[in-house]
Motif scaffolding. Sequence first.
Motif, mmCIF file in Angstrom:
data_model
loop_
_atom_site.group_PDB
_atom_site.id
_atom_site.type_symbol
_atom_site.label_atom_id
_atom_site.label_comp_id
_atom_site.label_asym_id
_atom_site.label_seq_id
_atom_site.Cartn_x
_atom_site.Cartn_y
_atom_site.Cartn_z
ATOM 1 N N VAL A 35 40.104 39.094 36.308
ATOM 2 C CA VAL A 35 41.467 38.638 36.006
ATOM 3 C C VAL A 35 41.826 37.324 36.688
ATOM 4 C CG1 VAL A 35 42.304 40.959 35.506
ATOM 5 C CG2 VAL A 35 42.457 40.068 37.851
ATOM 6 N N SER A 36 40.957 36.839 37.577
ATOM 7 C CA SER A 36 41.173 35.545 38.233
ATOM 8 C C SER A 36 39.834 35.035 38.742
ATOM 9 C CB SER A 36 42.169 35.670 39.392
ATOM 10 O OG SER A 36 41.625 36.468 40.432
ATOM 11 N N ARG A 37 39.787 33.751 39.072
ATOM 12 C CA ARG A 37 38.548 33.195 39.632
ATOM 13 C C ARG A 37 38.249 33.819 40.991
ATOM 14 N NH1 ARG A 37 41.025 28.794 37.366
ATOM 15 N NH2 ARG A 37 41.878 28.090 39.368
ATOM 16 N N ALA A 38 39.301 34.147 41.745
ATOM 17 C CA ALA A 38 39.103 34.796 43.041
ATOM 18 C C ALA A 38 38.428 36.155 42.866
ATOM 19 C CB ALA A 38 40.443 34.956 43.760
ATOM 20 N N VAL A 39 38.847 36.921 41.862
ATOM 21 C CA VAL A 39 38.232 38.221 41.581
ATOM 22 C C VAL A 39 36.813 38.020 41.060
ATOM 23 C CG1 VAL A 39 38.343 40.259 40.091
ATOM 24 C CG2 VAL A 39 40.411 39.429 41.210
ATOM 25 N N GLU A 40 36.603 36.988 40.243
ATOM 26 C CA GLU A 40 35.253 36.698 39.752
ATOM 27 C C GLU A 40 34.296 36.436 40.923
ATOM 28 O OE1 GLU A 40 32.700 33.276 37.394
ATOM 29 O OE2 GLU A 40 34.873 33.300 37.158
ATOM 30 N N ASN A 41 34.739 35.625 41.868
ATOM 31 C CA ASN A 41 33.892 35.324 43.034
ATOM 32 C C ASN A 41 33.600 36.584 43.844
ATOM 33 O OD1 ASN A 41 33.829 32.609 42.346
ATOM 34 N ND2 ASN A 41 35.589 32.094 43.637
ATOM 35 N N ASP A 42 34.610 37.445 43.982
ATOM 36 C CA ASP A 42 34.439 38.701 44.707
ATOM 37 C C ASP A 42 33.406 39.583 44.006
ATOM 38 O OD1 ASP A 42 35.441 40.474 46.898
ATOM 39 O OD2 ASP A 42 36.041 41.750 45.221
ATOM 40 N N LEU A 43 33.500 39.662 42.674
ATOM 41 C CA LEU A 43 32.577 40.495 41.909
ATOM 42 C C LEU A 43 31.155 39.939 41.961
ATOM 43 C CD1 LEU A 43 32.194 42.950 40.097
ATOM 44 C CD2 LEU A 43 32.835 41.529 38.132
ATOM 45 N N ARG A 44 31.022 38.618 41.897
ATOM 46 C CA ARG A 44 29.682 38.007 42.000
ATOM 47 C C ARG A 44 29.053 38.326 43.356
ATOM 48 N NH1 ARG A 44 28.169 34.755 37.968
ATOM 49 N NH2 ARG A 44 29.802 33.964 36.579
ATOM 50 N N SER A 45 29.877 38.301 44.392
ATOM 51 C CA SER A 45 29.380 38.613 45.730
ATOM 52 C C SER A 45 28.943 40.072 45.822
ATOM 53 C CB SER A 45 30.473 38.319 46.763
ATOM 54 O OG SER A 45 30.071 38.694 48.054
ATOM 55 N N ILE A 46 29.702 40.960 45.195
ATOM 56 C CA ILE A 46 29.368 42.387 45.202
ATOM 57 C C ILE A 46 28.048 42.639 44.471
ATOM 58 C CG2 ILE A 46 30.037 44.644 44.263
ATOM 59 C CD1 ILE A 46 32.975 43.752 44.761
ATOM 60 N N LEU A 47 27.913 42.085 43.263
ATOM 61 C CA LEU A 47 26.755 42.380 42.425
ATOM 62 C C LEU A 47 25.505 41.635 42.863
ATOM 63 C CD1 LEU A 47 28.425 42.477 38.898
ATOM 64 C CD2 LEU A 47 27.730 44.403 40.314
ATOM 65 N N GLY A 48 25.677 40.428 43.415
ATOM 66 C CA GLY A 48 24.519 39.665 43.867
ATOM 67 C C GLY A 48 23.487 39.486 42.769
ATOM 68 N N ARG A 49 22.234 39.643 43.106
ATOM 69 C CA ARG A 49 21.156 39.450 42.133
ATOM 70 C C ARG A 49 21.148 40.528 41.049
ATOM 71 N NH1 ARG A 49 15.819 38.547 45.672
ATOM 72 N NH2 ARG A 49 16.794 40.250 46.857
#
Length: 399
Positions: A151-165
Amino acid sequence: MESLKIALASDWFFPSVGGVEYHIHDLATRLVEMGHEVHVITGPGDFPDHELPYFVHRFRGRLTLENVHVSIGTGMLKEVNELYKRENFDITHGHSVYSPIAVGVSNLSSGIRGVPSLITDHSFLGDSPMNPINIALLRLSLQKVDGFIAVSRAVENDLRSILGRSLGDREIHTIPNGIDTGFWRPAGNREEKKEELGLNGLVITTTSRLTKRKRIHVIPLIAARLETREDVNFVIIGDGPERGNIERLIRRYGVDDRVRLVGKLPRENVRDYLQATDVYFSPTIYEAFGIAALEALACGVPVVANNHGGISEVVRHGETGLVSQDDAELLRNLEFLLENPEVRRAMGRRARKSVEEEFSWEVVVKNILRVYRLTIERGPGEPFVLYRLHQAVKRGIGA
């Protein structure tokens, strides 16, 4: 445009009330208006589902936590599987990577039924000593989901960090929450609205769940620091575990006459207060998106907020409000808007326009449908290994 048969899945739906619940309802309603067939898959609850313009399927898991509106159980997923066999959905759209139903149904959809799935991430993981375990569980449980919306770029960055590779070549699309600009709209006359609600002077409103994380407890202190401005009144809308503490702080700082704690209200009443508001105030730091601030902007109200998380993507600094780096600047920005009525009014006009152009459901639902099409075209990933084995055994027995 070809009509789609869409499953929306989440634990958080009516009769529970909140940002995700209304988001699902509004999205489903608009998809139906555009000619699509929508089915909401959720947990148990007493609600007049037959009055809604879409289908609602409720399932109760073996473990149901009523206080957090979560239902878990493999038996429930077996029932959902039967639903999928009957309905032949084109796509599954889960809501919240922290919702067991959203994650479970999305995995069943892609991993067993061969229906592409995606999940919208509505919030941050947050800080917890359990995060290493939480992240490992999320990576494992989200591996069959075909794509994501943040829902936001901040959430996108958080999700990318969670999922990683483990994200691999799957996409995360950033699409903001939508808002009903016909419902959330400015008042014809703000002063008359104040009179209706028994308010006077300059009104500063905050809508939030009353938790430590939302930092609503700073409002009584800020009201005390504005003691020379006797014409300023704060309205706090919402309820939660911090209510008692906030009431004590209101008494401690002697601002009972200038801080009104009105509790949780229906959306119609929240709109009434926003239409009577001069400045919307958001002291929270960790905000995934800021739907309450967006509702204020839609009502033509400038926002003063902290420059952290997703809310700074909703509020344009210097145009539709002022974003701050710390509480000291938060207070200075609030004072600036209180002292400059022309700036307030100009920001309010631009706020309304920005919502119509960027956050109206007419805009948002088109972007979501675009992601649906991309996800369907890509198709689901490989089914679960155990399911493939199960199917192979069945075919062998049949032969």
